[in-house]
Design an enzyme around this catalytic site. Structure first.
Site, PDB file in Angstrom:
ATOM      1  N   HIS A  45       0.853  -1.185   0.000  1.00 50.80           N
ATOM      2  CA  HIS A  45       0.000   0.000   0.000  1.00 50.80           C
ATOM      3  C   HIS A  45       0.892   1.239   0.000  1.00 50.80           C
ATOM      4  O   HIS A  45       1.633   1.474  -0.939  1.00 50.80           O
ATOM      5  CB  HIS A  45      -0.930  -0.055   1.219  1.00 50.80           C
ATOM      6  CG  HIS A  45      -1.978   1.023   1.269  1.00 50.80           C
ATOM      7  ND1 HIS A  45      -2.318   1.784   0.187  1.00 50.80           N
ATOM      8  CD2 HIS A  45      -2.765   1.462   2.291  1.00 50.80           C
ATOM      9  CE1 HIS A  45      -3.273   2.639   0.535  1.00 50.80           C
ATOM     10  NE2 HIS A  45      -3.556   2.480   1.803  1.00 50.80           N
TER      11      HIS A  45
ATOM     12  N   HIS B  78      -1.671  -0.043 -11.527  1.00 53.32           N
ATOM     13  CA  HIS B  78      -2.528   0.345 -10.402  1.00 53.32           C
ATOM     14  C   HIS B  78      -3.739  -0.575 -10.361  1.00 53.32           C
ATOM     15  O   HIS B  78      -4.172  -1.105 -11.387  1.00 53.32           O
ATOM     16  CB  HIS B  78      -2.976   1.810 -10.553  1.00 53.32           C
ATOM     17  CG  HIS B  78      -3.590   2.380  -9.322  1.00 53.32           C
ATOM     18  ND1 HIS B  78      -4.944   2.308  -9.075  1.00 53.32           N
ATOM     19  CD2 HIS B  78      -3.043   3.011  -8.256  1.00 53.32           C
ATOM     20  CE1 HIS B  78      -5.200   2.885  -7.911  1.00 53.32           C
ATOM     21  NE2 HIS B  78      -4.067   3.321  -7.391  1.00 53.32           N
TER      22      HIS B  78
ATOM     23  N   ASP C 196       3.297   6.909  -7.311  1.00 56.77           N
ATOM     24  CA  ASP C 196       4.531   6.618  -6.583  1.00 56.77           C
ATOM     25  C   ASP C 196       5.778   6.874  -7.428  1.00 56.77           C
ATOM     26  O   ASP C 196       6.837   7.213  -6.885  1.00 56.77           O
ATOM     27  CB  ASP C 196       4.542   5.158  -6.105  1.00 56.77           C
ATOM     28  CG  ASP C 196       3.501   4.899  -5.033  1.00 56.77           C
ATOM     29  OD1 ASP C 196       3.296   5.782  -4.192  1.00 56.77           O
ATOM     30  OD2 ASP C 196       2.892   3.814  -5.052  1.00 56.77           O
TER      31      ASP C 196
END
Length: 468
Positions: free
Chosen positions: A295, A346, A405
């Site tokens: 996560h 994702h 990210d």
């Protein structure tokens, strides 16, 4: 002296023996558990279990409704097939792209406005935002003695674990901690949102001082400064930062503030809140969920992967060398041997992650201002070639867009933000969403969450201990 030394040596040997016995016991039992706790995949299919709360097509199982945030990454055709589309993210019905671009155009900070929007469901007027900022500013400083007693005296190798412990410790400094009325939970939420920059900064400083023997720099937060400004001020030894650095961090906080009710940490907030427990327990649970490498901890995985790339690619301007490295990563021969290129793909977004697109634009400007164009191009190359390399090496043929990210990793590196702080920064941003979802659960959920597990262990007859 001799007797004391012999006693010390004997006790040390006993401790070593005890630790060795404990390790051997745990290793033995772990091997047994790996056999006895295995449940065949076929049973999950047979009993139609939604593993990971996911449907067979990969979509999430609907377990609730929310007005706080919405994530859109695909559509369905009339036959029920999933169709890939460009991603969209909404905060209380407002496109995050519009919020982001407005802050850029007006050259202003926006995270506090987003926090107001998430908590109260509407955009603030200038006077409302000014009042809100003053209220948050009054919450910046930690309770008297908290930093010394709860952070500095018990430093942790993990800032996320220290953050969770600090949140739980706040319970003891609250005169009315268990009251779950909307008014009281809102008061607690504002306090936590105000305190988080100091909690992560002091947790980091305590780690540096205790484990790395570095100088301890504790800067007091300044009430008039924004969340992003206070973070940079308290993280850096000199407390200095530039306006562009603070505003870029602010934009990153905006993009991390909320992501719907189904992500792991936000769902944990709903789940724990449904039990009727206190705010500090619910938010600490969310911090624990976000820490996980599947996560929020994924942003650290990107940073570590890029560090390994720089160590093993002699010329980062040579695309052929970068590609060779990425192939080794996919084959499990480089980095952490997971076979994954972090920062791509994702669970919901199929073609594009809107947060990554927005952050990429700002990251490019930052790269140009700091002379980091070559480093930025490495991230662009990973984004552009990642899907093709996954298909070539692993036979996986599907869109593999950059996720938030990837470029947040570049931004943190360019801002000289320590790796230890990457996920705590994520938590500081997402706290606004967590608090909004906790309030929503208290106001409209009102039902204890209790999913079901099917028992598949065959029934056995008890065997007396002398007959085993």
């Amino acid at each position: 002296m001799s007797d004391n030394y012999e006693a010390f040596t004997t006790e040390k040997e006993r401790l070593i023996d005890r630790l060795s016995e404990e390790k051997a016991f745990c290793m033995s039992k772990a091997r047994e558990l790996n056999r006895t706790d295995i449940i065949p995949d076929s049973l999950y299919i047979e009993k139609d279990v939604k593993r990971g709360l996911r449907n067979a097509n990969g979509t999430g199982v609907i377990v609730g409704l929310t007005k706080v945030g919405e994530v859109i990454g695909y559509e369905f055709d009339p036959q029920g097939n999933k169709i890939a589309i460009d991603g969209k993210l909404y905060y209380r019905g407002y496109d995050v792209e519009d919020i982001f671009n407005n802050c850029v155009q007006e050259n202003r900070f926006g995270f506090e406005e987003v926090t107001y929007l998430l908590l109260f469901g509407e955009l603030p007027t200038k006077s409302e935002l000014a009042e809100f900022n003053t209220m948050l500013g009054s919450k910046r400083e930690l309770p008297r003695g908290f930093a010394r007693d709860m952070i500095l005296t018990a430093p942790s190798h993990s800032i996320m674990n220290k953050l969770a412990r600090s949140v739980l410790a706040m319970y003891s400094y609250d005169d009315n901690p268990d009251d779950t009325s909307v008014e009281n939970v809102l008061r607690q939420s504002l306090s936590l949102i105000g305190h988080f920059p100091a909690l992560i900064a002091y947790g980091y400083q305590a780690k540096r001082s205790s484990f790395y023997n570095e100088s301890l720099h504790l800067h007091n937060p300044i009430p008039e400064l924004t969340t992003a400004e206070n973070i940079l001020r308290m993280l850096r030894p000199t407390g200095e930062y530039t306006d562009i650095e603070a505003k870029l961090l602010d934009l990153s906080l905006i993009l991390h503030a909320e992501h719907g009710g189904g992500n792991n940490s936000t769902f944990a907030t709903h789940l724990v809140s449904s039990s009727g427990t206190d705010t500090y327990s619910a938010i600490a649970a969310a911090v624990g969920a976000l820490k996980g490498p599947k996560h929020g901890g994924a942003n650290i995985a990107v940073i570590n992967m890029m560090h390994d790339l720089y160590q093993n690619v002699k010329d980062i301007t040579n695309e052929s060398q970068i590609e060779d490295y990425l192939v080794k990563v996919l084959r499990g021969e480089a980095n952490d041997h997971s076979g994954l290129i972090y920062g791509l793909g994702h669970a919901i977004y199929t073609i594009s992650d809107p947060r990554a697109i927005l952050l990429k634009g700002m990251a490019k400007k930052l790269a140009e201002s700091k002379g980091l164009e070559d480093a930025f191009h490495v991230y662009e190359f990973i984004e552009s070639q990642g899907a093709a390399l996954y298909k070539e090496v692993k036979g996986i043929d599907k869109p593999m867009p950059a996720n938030v990210d990837l470029y947040s990793g570049f931004v943190y590196r360019a801002l000289n933000i320590p790796v230890d702080i990457a996920t705590p920064l994520f938590a500081t941003a997402r706290l606004s969403g967590w608090c909004a979802h906790r309030l929503e659960e208290i106001i409209t959920g009102r039902r204890l969450m209790r999913p079901a597990y099917n028992g598949v262990q065959p029934y056995l007859n008890y065997v007396p201990i002398q007959n085993r």
